[in-house]
Scaffold this motif. Structure first.
Motif, PDB file in Angstrom:
ATOM      1  N   GLY A   1      12.517  26.707  41.404  1.00  0.00           N
ATOM      2  CA  GLY A   1      12.903  26.501  42.799  1.00  0.00           C
ATOM      3  C   GLY A   1      14.328  25.988  42.915  1.00  0.00           C
ATOM      4  O   GLY A   1      14.811  25.206  42.083  1.00  0.00           O
ATOM      5  N   ALA A   2      15.027  26.429  43.954  1.00  0.00           N
ATOM      6  CA  ALA A   2      16.420  26.030  44.158  1.00  0.00           C
ATOM      7  C   ALA A   2      16.511  24.587  44.644  1.00  0.00           C
ATOM      8  O   ALA A   2      15.635  24.082  45.340  1.00  0.00           O
ATOM      9  CB  ALA A   2      17.081  26.967  45.167  1.00  0.00           C
ATOM     10  N   THR A   3      17.582  23.917  44.264  1.00  0.00           N
ATOM     11  CA  THR A   3      17.820  22.540  44.678  1.00  0.00           C
ATOM     12  C   THR A   3      18.523  22.506  46.038  1.00  0.00           C
ATOM     13  O   THR A   3      19.035  23.514  46.523  1.00  0.00           O
ATOM     14  CB  THR A   3      18.702  21.811  43.655  1.00  0.00           C
ATOM     15  N   LEU A   4      18.575  21.315  46.627  1.00  0.00           N
ATOM     16  CA  LEU A   4      19.274  21.149  47.891  1.00  0.00           C
ATOM     17  C   LEU A   4      20.754  21.474  47.724  1.00  0.00           C
ATOM     18  O   LEU A   4      21.380  22.064  48.619  1.00  0.00           O
ATOM     19  CB  LEU A   4      19.100  19.712  48.398  1.00  0.00           C
ATOM     20  N   GLU A   5      21.308  21.102  46.591  1.00  0.00           N
ATOM     21  CA  GLU A   5      22.717  21.391  46.340  1.00  0.00           C
ATOM     22  C   GLU A   5      22.970  22.893  46.268  1.00  0.00           C
ATOM     23  O   GLU A   5      24.003  23.387  46.745  1.00  0.00           O
ATOM     24  CB  GLU A   5      23.164  20.723  45.043  1.00  0.00           C
ATOM     25  N   GLU A   6      22.045  23.640  45.699  1.00  0.00           N
ATOM     26  CA  GLU A   6      22.199  25.095  45.643  1.00  0.00           C
ATOM     27  C   GLU A   6      22.102  25.717  47.035  1.00  0.00           C
ATOM     28  O   GLU A   6      22.834  26.670  47.356  1.00  0.00           O
ATOM     29  CB  GLU A   6      21.145  25.689  44.711  1.00  0.00           C
ATOM     30  N   VAL A   7      21.211  25.194  47.852  1.00  0.00           N
ATOM     31  CA  VAL A   7      21.105  25.685  49.225  1.00  0.00           C
ATOM     32  C   VAL A   7      22.385  25.364  49.992  1.00  0.00           C
ATOM     33  O   VAL A   7      22.895  26.186  50.767  1.00  0.00           O
ATOM     34  CB  VAL A   7      19.883  25.073  49.934  1.00  0.00           C
ATOM     35  N   ALA A   8      22.929  24.164  49.772  1.00  0.00           N
ATOM     36  CA  ALA A   8      24.172  23.781  50.438  1.00  0.00           C
ATOM     37  C   ALA A   8      25.331  24.678  49.997  1.00  0.00           C
ATOM     38  O   ALA A   8      26.173  25.067  50.812  1.00  0.00           O
ATOM     39  CB  ALA A   8      24.496  22.320  50.141  1.00  0.00           C
ATOM     40  N   ALA A   9      25.380  25.016  48.706  1.00  0.00           N
ATOM     41  CA  ALA A   9      26.427  25.917  48.214  1.00  0.00           C
ATOM     42  C   ALA A   9      26.285  27.294  48.838  1.00  0.00           C
ATOM     43  O   ALA A   9      27.284  27.956  49.160  1.00  0.00           O
ATOM     44  CB  ALA A   9      26.351  26.005  46.686  1.00  0.00           C
ATOM     45  N   THR A  10      25.059  27.733  49.026  1.00  0.00           N
ATOM     46  CA  THR A  10      24.814  29.019  49.679  1.00  0.00           C
ATOM     47  C   THR A  10      25.303  28.998  51.117  1.00  0.00           C
ATOM     48  O   THR A  10      25.941  29.943  51.597  1.00  0.00           O
ATOM     49  CB  THR A  10      23.311  29.348  49.632  1.00  0.00           C
TER      50      THR A  10
END
Length: 367
Positions: free
Chosen positions: A329-338
């Motif tokens: 599962g993706a992290t919050l930081e990865e979602v923010a980068a997206t």
């Protein structure tokens, strides 16, 4: 042949014209010497079988807020058509006939897919109702009339919008209507977060984490923190200060000019107006959920399935994400980068790097 055997054989032959199972049960009772009248007398102290109208409140109370909105029209239909009937009285054939009526009535709507969606929702509602009746021991599982009710789903007509289409929608919202500032804010919120209507309507001023540019979304009984751009965060804060001057933290955030909180009805009005200006919107039946499709499709194409699942707020280990998401599962930081890549703006929770924004034909204007 003895008299008893002759009597039993005659009884069985007479009963077989009614139902083989009932006939066998009667024969067994006769062999055990238990009169049927005694069994009926033993059940006279039990609570009477509730009617559909009497049992509906219990089913409503056990349903989530999100599912209630979809099921409520069909609960009302069951109450209207069969409210005074005992819950064990409707048959499979009657449920199928009522489902077909729901489909026929829905075919007149502009965005109807031949009424299949409405019929599918009715079938889900009926199955949900009788599943609760079985689990609450109101009826036995074998007497569930909805158990064999078929739900023939058709391919979803929704799709991601093209860049040109999304730009036209934003431009129309920004240049028409009585409150373009509110409408462009709504579209920007849905484009950045891919949230559902329920998530936007439920947003409160205390759901905004201004330092980390996060919005707390509540959808389908789950809560998550979704990154938003600094531009959108500033617009949401300004909207709250202008339209809810008392700024009660637990009050609904999105509001009309006069301070009234919006409801889901506002979305119907918005898309009806856009459809009048853009006929293709009305023809295709475009709704807010198409915005969700557009954003999530872009996220999946550029950042993969795991990030798209996290961006969508899908629960881990459900039928859509699968067990693998427990591990990848993706992290919050990865979602923010997206999000930073989608909007072209740096985000406090995203690693600093070059970004490429999703072309949407211009950024919506905020008041």
């Amino acid at each position: 042949m003895t008299t008893t055997a002759t009597h039993q054989t005659a009884t069985l032959q007479d009963s077989e014209t009614i139902d083989p199972v009932v006939a066998a049960a009667r024969l067994l009772l006769e062999q055990l010497g238990i009169p049927v009248a005694d069994l009926l007398a033993a059940h006279t102290g039990r609570t009477p079988m509730p009617t559909i109208a009497e049992y509906l409140p219990a089913v409503r109370a056990a349903s989530t807020t999100a599912s209630t909105k979809t099921r409520e029209p069909h609960w009302q239909l069951l109450a209207q058509e069969w409210g005074n009937r005992r819950i064990n009285e409707p048959t499979l054939s009657e449920l199928e006939a009522l489902a077909n009526q729901v489909q026929e009535r829905s075919q007149t709507r502009p965005n109807s897919r031949g009424g299949h969606g409405a019929k599918s929702n009715f079938v889900d509602t009926a199955k949900h109702f009788y599943r609760h009746a079985v689990l609450d021991r109101k009826i036995p599982a074998f007497a569930n009339p909805a158990a064999h009710l078929k739900n023939h789903r058709i391919a979803n007509a929704r799709r991601a919008l093209a860049d040109r289409e999304l730009a036209e929608i934003n431009e129309t919202a920004a240049t028409t209507g009585r409150d373009p500032a509110l409408d462009t804010l709504i579209l920007r919120l849905h484009t950045e977060t891919a949230c559902r209507i329920s998530g936007a309507v439920a947003l409160r001023s205390n759901d905004l984490d201004r330092t980390n540019c996060l919005a707390r979304l509540r959808e389908k009984g789950r809560t998550r923190y979704q990154p938003v751009s600094p531009t959108l965060m500033a617009a949401l804060i300004a909207h709250t200060e202008q339209r809810s001057p008392h700024n009660h933290p637990h009050e609904q955030l999105l509001r009309h000019h006069d301070g009234r909180p919006i409801t889901s009805t506002h979305y119907t009005t918005l898309w009806t107006r856009i459809g009048r200006q853009l006929p293709w919107v009305s023809t295709l039946g475009v709704t807010t959920h198409w915005i969700r499709y557009t954003t999530l499709t872009w996220v999946e194409r550029h950042f993969g399935y795991a990030t798209a699942a996290a961006f969508a707020g899908h629960a881990k280990n459900n039928a859509w994400t699968g067990n693998t998401m427990t591990y990848v599962g993706a992290t919050l930081e990865e979602v923010a980068a997206t999000l930073a890549a989608l909007t072209g703006e740096p985000h406090p929770r995203a690693p600093a790097k070059a970004v490429t924004c999703l072309p949407t034909g211009g950024t919506p204007a905020f008041d």
